[in-house]
Scaffold this motif. Structure first.
Motif, PDB file in Angstrom:
ATOM      1  N   SER A 130       0.827  -1.212   0.148  1.00 37.07           N
ATOM      2  CA  SER A 130       0.042  -0.088   0.036  1.00 37.07           C
ATOM      3  C   SER A 130       0.747   1.418  -0.070  1.00 37.07           C
ATOM      4  O   SER A 130       1.962   1.279   0.641  1.00 37.07           O
ATOM      5  N   PHE A 131       0.594   2.494  -0.635  1.00 33.53           N
ATOM      6  CA  PHE A 131       1.030   3.584  -0.503  1.00 33.53           C
ATOM      7  C   PHE A 131      -0.067   4.862  -0.520  1.00 33.53           C
ATOM      8  O   PHE A 131      -1.379   4.342  -0.733  1.00 33.53           O
ATOM      9  N   THR A 132       0.115   5.831   0.290  1.00 34.76           N
ATOM     10  CA  THR A 132      -0.799   6.883   0.313  1.00 34.76           C
ATOM     11  C   THR A 132      -0.809   7.496  -1.145  1.00 34.76           C
ATOM     12  O   THR A 132       0.025   7.488  -1.840  1.00 34.76           O
ATOM     13  N   MET A 133      -1.833   8.257  -1.446  1.00 34.89           N
ATOM     14  CA  MET A 133      -2.099   8.839  -2.458  1.00 34.89           C
ATOM     15  C   MET A 133      -0.871   9.913  -2.732  1.00 34.89           C
ATOM     16  O   MET A 133      -0.375  10.135  -3.822  1.00 34.89           O
ATOM     17  N   ARG A 134      -0.699  10.500  -1.775  1.00 31.96           N
ATOM     18  CA  ARG A 134       0.602  11.605  -1.484  1.00 31.96           C
ATOM     19  C   ARG A 134       1.774  10.983  -1.857  1.00 31.96           C
ATOM     20  O   ARG A 134       2.555  11.602  -2.454  1.00 31.96           O
ATOM     21  N   GLN A 135       2.119   9.669  -1.149  1.00 35.79           N
ATOM     22  CA  GLN A 135       3.475   9.145  -1.556  1.00 35.79           C
ATOM     23  C   GLN A 135       3.545   8.783  -3.243  1.00 35.79           C
ATOM     24  O   GLN A 135       4.467   9.045  -3.657  1.00 35.79           O
ATOM     25  N   HIS A 137      -4.034   0.469  -2.677  1.00 37.30           N
ATOM     26  CA  HIS A 137      -3.438  -0.871  -2.223  1.00 37.30           C
ATOM     27  C   HIS A 137      -3.462  -1.849  -3.557  1.00 37.30           C
ATOM     28  O   HIS A 137      -4.377  -1.897  -4.159  1.00 37.30           O
ATOM     29  N   PHE A 138      -2.276  -2.472  -3.617  1.00 43.67           N
ATOM     30  CA  PHE A 138      -1.967  -3.264  -4.742  1.00 43.67           C
ATOM     31  C   PHE A 138      -2.024  -4.664  -4.295  1.00 43.67           C
ATOM     32  O   PHE A 138      -1.195  -4.954  -3.538  1.00 43.67           O
ATOM     33  N   ILE A 139      -2.727  -5.525  -5.062  1.00 42.50           N
ATOM     34  CA  ILE A 139      -2.653  -7.135  -4.628  1.00 42.50           C
ATOM     35  C   ILE A 139      -2.508  -7.839  -5.948  1.00 42.50           C
ATOM     36  O   ILE A 139      -3.149  -7.671  -6.874  1.00 42.50           O
ATOM     37  N   PRO A 140      -1.935  -8.923  -5.807  1.00 47.73           N
ATOM     38  CA  PRO A 140      -1.482  -9.668  -6.948  1.00 47.73           C
ATOM     39  C   PRO A 140      -2.795 -10.555  -7.300  1.00 47.73           C
ATOM     40  O   PRO A 140      -3.764 -10.859  -6.293  1.00 47.73           O
ATOM     41  N   ARG A 141      -3.234 -10.681  -8.464  1.00 48.29           N
ATOM     42  CA  ARG A 141      -4.409 -11.275  -8.948  1.00 48.29           C
ATOM     43  C   ARG A 141      -4.548 -12.781  -8.438  1.00 48.29           C
ATOM     44  O   ARG A 141      -5.578 -13.365  -8.315  1.00 48.29           O
ATOM     45  N   THR A 142      -3.577 -13.278  -8.418  1.00 44.01           N
ATOM     46  CA  THR A 142      -3.220 -14.658  -8.011  1.00 44.01           C
ATOM     47  C   THR A 142      -3.564 -14.827  -6.575  1.00 44.01           C
ATOM     48  O   THR A 142      -3.832 -16.052  -6.286  1.00 44.01           O
ATOM     49  N   ALA A 143      -3.498 -13.734  -5.761  1.00 43.71           N
ATOM     50  CA  ALA A 143      -4.042 -14.019  -4.338  1.00 43.71           C
ATOM     51  C   ALA A 143      -5.524 -13.687  -4.124  1.00 43.71           C
ATOM     52  O   ALA A 143      -5.741 -13.909  -3.041  1.00 43.71           O
ATOM     53  N   LEU A 144      -6.097 -13.344  -5.003  1.00 43.97           N
ATOM     54  CA  LEU A 144      -7.540 -13.218  -5.011  1.00 43.97           C
ATOM     55  C   LEU A 144      -8.225 -14.673  -4.779  1.00 43.97           C
ATOM     56  O   LEU A 144      -7.768 -15.399  -5.269  1.00 43.97           O
ATOM     57  N   ALA A 145      -9.436 -14.743  -4.349  1.00 46.46           N
ATOM     58  CA  ALA A 145     -10.245 -15.949  -4.174  1.00 46.46           C
ATOM     59  C   ALA A 145     -10.562 -16.543  -5.611  1.00 46.46           C
ATOM     60  O   ALA A 145     -10.746 -15.532  -6.477  1.00 46.46           O
TER      61      ALA A 145
END
Length: 324
Positions: A219-224, A269-277
């Protein structure tokens, strides 16, 4: 901000047909998360000045050519891939690479018309004339490295037939060392080259660098993100573009979602698609960890003496690339 259609001849592989026509695409890690390139197609002359902690990056454009863009960086990704492939095959890599432009354009999933050849030449000029100064990889010292993205490039033309015979490019030592060192590159998805937006491309590279294969993502804040991008847009416009990317869900391999933290700031927040249900329609199966097993571009390679952009194809009679 969408994905463009693949060029003619760039088709999906037949099921269960495994060949080594394609090789893993590699990107140099240090260039993936920091503002080294313009994210806009409009020529940029305003310098990039970035500093977070002790890390500094300064990028200066040449007024005659403008700053190298994130689309121009496709050439560098291609070159990094050639170097690592040479190493994987037990060959000796070299900063100077000889190639035919048709093969480079096909590798980065572009067409090979006369216009594409002209755009490639313009990209090579911007890469050659964009100046970079940074202290990344300077160790415990305070030294900076100064370089251009390409030290030089050449094109050989048959003056009688006015046909392109081939090109050479020479990488700067800073980039070359970053590629050949252990752990200096990451594989990226081939659909990266189909992303049309500069923000989309930059976000994918940030996600690939930080979220990687971690099931919990990053995750990153939008400002970051705004500070890391080097964008000339207003913060509000930048945030709007990020929200559009998250809504359109076009990033290869990753899903971007936006929420608010306890302080009320937007967090991406970025999450790999392979980690999704597996029941999530955005989910993807893990890819084979080795080489991509595809049939690649089905059209034969253009011969070195074929006229640029006219598509006079024939079977290749020699190596597509050489380092020397």
């Amino acid at each position: 901000m969408t994905k463009r259609q693949p060029p003619r001849g760039d088709i999906q592989p037949d099921l269960f047909v495994a060949t080594f026509a394609d090789i893993p695409i590699r990107d140099q890690q240090d260039t993936m998360e920091r503002p080294f390139f313009s994210l806009a197609k409009k020529p940029r002359l305003t310098p990039i000045k970035y500093q977070v902690g002790e890390v500094r990056v300064e990028v200066t454009a040449n007024p005659n050519f403008g700053m190298a863009t994130i689309w121009d960086a496709d050439v560098l990704i291609w070159a990094c891939t050639q170097l690592t492939e040479a190493i994987d095959r037990g060959q000796e890599p070299n900063r100077k690479i000889k190639f035919h432009p048709h093969n480079l354009l096909k590798a980065v999933r572009r067409s090979s018309s006369g216009r594409d050849y002209a755009r490639l030449r313009a990209a090579l000029e911007r890469l050659t004339h964009t100046a970079v100064r940074t202290n990344i990889r300077s160790g415990a010292t305070k030294k900076h490295a100064s370089f251009h993205w390409l030290e030089s490039w050449t094109e050989s033309i048959d003056e009688t037939a006015k046909e392109t015979q081939g090109m050479t490019l020479t990488l700067p030592d800073w980039l070359y060392q970053g590629v050949i060192q252990k752990g200096g590159v990451l594989t990226i998805h081939e659909d990266y080259f189909l992303l049309t937006g500069g923000i989309e491309r930059w976000l994918y590279r940030v996600a690939r660098k930080h979220a990687g294969r971690q099931p919990q993502g990053w995750s990153f804040t939008m400002r970051q993100l705004y500070e890391k991008s080097g964008s000339l847009a207003r913060f509000s416009d930048f945030a709007l573009d990020i929200r559009k990317v998250a809504e359109q869900d076009t990033l290869p391999e990753y899903v971007a979602s936006i929420r608010h933290n306890e302080e009320g700031a937007e967090v991406v927040h970025f999450i790999p698609r392979t980690a999704l249900a597996v029941t999530d329609p955005r989910a993807e199966w893990p890819r084979f960890p080795g080489r991509r097993m595809t049939t690649g571009i089905r059209g034969p390679a253009i011969r070195p003496s074929a006229l640029a952009g006219e598509g006079k194809d024939t079977d290749p009679t020699g190596p597509l690339l050489s380092c020397y």
